[in-house]
Design a protein around this motif. Structure first.
Motif, mmCIF file in Angstrom:
data_model
loop_
_atom_site.group_PDB
_atom_site.id
_atom_site.type_symbol
_atom_site.label_atom_id
_atom_site.label_comp_id
_atom_site.label_asym_id
_atom_site.label_seq_id
_atom_site.Cartn_x
_atom_site.Cartn_y
_atom_site.Cartn_z
ATOM 1 N N ILE A 8 0.837 -1.207 0.000
ATOM 2 C CA ILE A 8 0.000 0.000 0.000
ATOM 3 C C ILE A 8 0.868 1.252 0.000
ATOM 4 O O ILE A 8 0.651 2.177 -0.785
ATOM 5 N N ILE A 9 1.886 1.270 0.873
ATOM 6 C CA ILE A 9 2.713 2.483 0.972
ATOM 7 C C ILE A 9 3.463 2.739 -0.336
ATOM 8 O O ILE A 9 3.574 3.862 -0.808
ATOM 9 N N LEU A 10 3.951 1.669 -0.971
ATOM 10 C CA LEU A 10 4.647 1.833 -2.254
ATOM 11 C C LEU A 10 3.676 2.256 -3.347
ATOM 12 O O LEU A 10 4.012 3.070 -4.208
ATOM 13 N N THR A 11 2.438 1.725 -3.308
ATOM 14 C CA THR A 11 1.403 2.128 -4.285
ATOM 15 C C THR A 11 1.137 3.624 -4.167
ATOM 16 O O THR A 11 1.028 4.328 -5.176
ATOM 17 N N SER A 15 1.792 6.136 -7.208
ATOM 18 C CA SER A 15 0.643 6.832 -7.803
ATOM 19 C C SER A 15 0.816 8.344 -7.720
ATOM 20 O O SER A 15 0.451 9.069 -8.641
ATOM 21 N N LEU A 16 1.375 8.819 -6.599
ATOM 22 C CA LEU A 16 1.609 10.262 -6.466
ATOM 23 C C LEU A 16 2.613 10.742 -7.507
ATOM 24 O O LEU A 16 2.468 11.808 -8.095
ATOM 25 N N THR A 17 3.650 9.918 -7.732
ATOM 26 C CA THR A 17 4.653 10.284 -8.732
ATOM 27 C C THR A 17 4.011 10.341 -10.115
ATOM 28 O O THR A 17 4.299 11.249 -10.917
ATOM 29 N N LEU A 30 -5.833 11.342 -5.704
ATOM 30 C CA LEU A 30 -5.660 11.599 -4.271
ATOM 31 C C LEU A 30 -6.823 11.033 -3.458
ATOM 32 O O LEU A 30 -6.619 10.508 -2.368
ATOM 33 N N MET A 31 -8.037 11.121 -4.011
ATOM 34 C CA MET A 31 -9.190 10.557 -3.306
ATOM 35 C C MET A 31 -9.017 9.042 -3.159
ATOM 36 O O MET A 31 -9.209 8.476 -2.080
ATOM 37 N N LEU A 32 -8.590 8.407 -4.243
ATOM 38 C CA LEU A 32 -8.388 6.951 -4.233
ATOM 39 C C LEU A 32 -7.284 6.572 -3.239
ATOM 40 O O LEU A 32 -7.419 5.635 -2.452
ATOM 41 N N ILE A 36 -7.244 4.176 0.073
ATOM 42 C CA ILE A 36 -6.314 3.036 0.202
ATOM 43 C C ILE A 36 -5.505 3.159 1.499
ATOM 44 O O ILE A 36 -5.280 2.179 2.208
ATOM 45 N N SER A 37 -5.080 4.404 1.829
ATOM 46 C CA SER A 37 -4.212 4.592 3.002
ATOM 47 C C SER A 37 -4.935 4.335 4.319
ATOM 48 O O SER A 37 -4.307 4.227 5.369
ATOM 49 N N LEU A 38 -6.279 4.240 4.279
ATOM 50 C CA LEU A 38 -7.023 3.938 5.505
ATOM 51 C C LEU A 38 -6.911 2.469 5.900
ATOM 52 O O LEU A 38 -7.141 2.111 7.048
#
Length: 588
Positions: A8-11, A15-17, A30-32, A36-38
């Motif tokens: 998750i953290i790598l995703t 994705s941000l990159t 960012l919404m997605l 995911i980060s939850l």
């Protein structure tokens, strides 16, 4: 679950990159990513910790430097908050920056800002943390100076980077010290906390003072308001300024046994709280009031770190992020509506023309004051109760209470001046479209609910001591006193004829903090440099070691080698007299 979380953290980072290259998709991404980060919160909230390390990048005799992420209570909780707030701010900025020709570039910068903050949050060693730390500084420089055609924006951007460099010296010193004497890996640092010297701790405190704009290195924060409002919102809520306090919370186990450092944190935090709150009451620029209020809240967090309560500081950091982002976005909505007017004395009657923004502004201000059952109450009230029940110096208690009164004062001042009364300037009334309202609704709901959610989590540990009713109600009494004071002052001064603002009255020009470092010291330095270059170099060096010095050196040599004393009259006299003598002798 062990493999899901690192994935998750790598995703999120990947994705941000990718979002940077597709800024028009940033909002949805960012919404997605927030959703995911939850996922990992549940498994990692109860003080579990997960570390993800890659192969060493640099191998040294004493230390292997590698990219290493840590996921503990701090990083798993703060990552979704940073993503949520950036998502709301980027959606707002699509409306706010719509006329800017480089609005895609602006979105990329905001995303870069978020990525560098996430690097700080998840860093597992000092080296990686330093990369994120510098990245946040660079991005703040670029974003504060976004409107680079304005002289003030350039000055403010330079101010931000220079003040931060002063603090960064401390972080570099601490990292270098730890690298030579201990370790730069977080876990190893925590285990060796008994043996660590005071020098790296002082370095960390200096770094936090610069980044979190504590007293003495604070002037850059009000000046940073020259950037666009979405920048101010992101800078003051979940990135940049909280990085300093976050550093102290993360490395708190290293410092908590050292009473000197803890006392310094306490005194520095308390001084910052009351000073910034007092300065905020004298300002009339809406963004500068909210900026100084951020400095005041950061001082409160620093006080909690000094009281050995890092969890409470972190709780306040979370609740503060939401209501501060709301305040800035509401002020941005006002400013845009009033043709870029930022002076609150020129606003008025906005509750009629912009009802939704005004409602959100009111809720966020109440949350900042610590009104019961809004999110600010759960952190602020607990902080004041803890302070009152602790064996600490009474001066800190007193001025923290004064700061609480003042924070209610400036919040009420903003609400009364902008929303009540009659319009004092020409309105360019726009409809409150979904681009404005949706992010604000999200942030306001978080400002209302986040405190209660955190109370349900392991973050909030209330003081178990039984206390007198007066101490239990102390925070509420202070807040009500501040509101009454502000209301009375407002109605007393409402009918007075308007006066031109005296620049010196802004809390003694922020207690001479603008004039002394930016004017007096620079002028003295310039004059000393000029005198050194002209008088010292030219008059002293050139005369002593230049032509004069050379001739003085050669004179003695000439006197040694010949009887000539360079006196022409004497030579001519001797020559003439000797010639006459020779002539007389020859004639005889």
């Amino acid at each position: 679950m062990n493999w899901i979380t690192p994935t998750i953290i790598l995703t999120i980072f990947m994705s941000l990159t990718l979002s940077i290259f597709q800024p028009h998709h940033a909002k949805k991404n960012l919404m997605l990513l927030f959703l995911i980060s939850l996922i990992p919160i549940n498994s990692l909230l109860n003080n579990n910790e997960l570390t993800l390390s890659l192969m060493p990048l640099i191998t040294m005799p004493t230390e292997n430097i590698n990219i290493s992420f840590t996921l503990d209570t701090l990083s798993t909780l703060f990552t979704p908050i940073a993503l949520f707030i950036t998502w709301s701010i980027i959606e707002f900025s699509t409306w706010y920056m719509t006329t800017d020709p480089n609005n895609h570039k602006f979105t990329k910068y905001l995303l870069m800002f978020l990525i560098t903050m996430l690097v700080i949050i998840t860093a597992n060693n000092m080296y990686q943390l330093f990369i994120g730390w510098e990245g946040v500084g660079i991005m703040s420089f670029l974003l504060i100076g976004w409107w680079y055609g304005r002289q003030d924006a350039n000055t403010a951007a330079l101010q931000a980077i220079i003040y931060n460099r002063i603090g960064d010296i401390g972080l570099i010193m601490a990292t270098a010290w730890l690298m030579t004497s201990s370790s730069i890996n977080m876990q190893e640092l925590m285990t060796q906390h008994e043996t660590i010297n005071i020098v790296p701790m002082m370095g960390l405190l200096a770094a936090a003072t610069g980044k979190s704009a504590q007293f003495s290195l604070h002037p850059w924060l009000p000046s940073a308001m020259e950037g666009p409002t979405p920048v101010s919102a992101l800078l003051h809520s979940s990135t940049m300024v909280v990085a300093g306090v976050f550093l102290l919370i993360r490395l708190h186990p290293m410092m908590h046994n050292n009473t000197t450092i803890m006392t310094l944190c306490l005194l520095l935090g308390a001084t910052t709280t009351v000073f910034a709150a007092a300065a905020a009451t004298t300002h009339s620029d809406i963004k500068k009031i909210i900026a100084l209020s951020t400095t005041s809240q950061l001082g409160l967090m620093m006080t909690m770190v000094g009281l050995n309560q890092p969890t409470l500081a972190f709780l306040h950091m979370i609740t503060h992020s939401f209501f501060k982002a709301t305040l800035f976005l509401c002020s941005g909505s006002y400013i845009h509506n009033l043709n870029n007017e930022q002076d609150i004395r020129m606003m008025g009657g906005l509750s009629k023309t912009m009802p939704m923004t005004s409602s959100f502004m009111t809720i966020a201000n109440f949350s900042l004051m610590g009104m019961p059952f809004l999110s600010g109450f759960y952190s602020k009230d607990t902080i004041i109760e803890t302070l009152m029940n602790s064996h600490t110096n009474s001066w800190v208690m007193l001025i923290t209470m004064i700061a609480t009164i003042l924070s209610a004062c400036y919040s009420t001042k903003i609400m009364l001046t902008t929303m009540t009364g009659y319009p004092r300037t020409h309105h360019n009334t726009h409809n409150e479209t979904k681009d404005i309202v949706n992010p604000l609704i999200r942030l306001v709901l978080a400002s209302i609910l986040m405190g209660a959610l955190m109370k349900a989590s392991t973050l909030q540990i209330t003081t178990m001591t039984t206390m007198p009713k007066s101490i239990k109600l102390m925070a509420l009494i202070a807040t009500m006193a501040g509101i009454m004071l502000s209301k009375d002052t407002f109605y007393m001064t409402l009918h007075l004829s308007p006066k031109k603002l005296n620049k010196q009255s802004l809390m003694f020009n922020q207690m001479a903090f603008f004039n002394v470092p930016h004017r007096t010291i620079t002028m003295i330095t310039l004059k000393i440099s000029q005198k050194m270059s002209t008088e010292l170099m030219d008059l002293w060096t050139m005369e002593n070691w230049g032509p004069k010095g050379l001739s003085n050196t050669l004179t003695h040599t000439i006197h040694l080698s010949t009887q000539q004393k360079n006196m022409v009259k004497n030579y001519m006299t001797v020559f003439t007299s000797s010639m006459i003598l020779i002539l007389i002798i020859s004639l005889i």
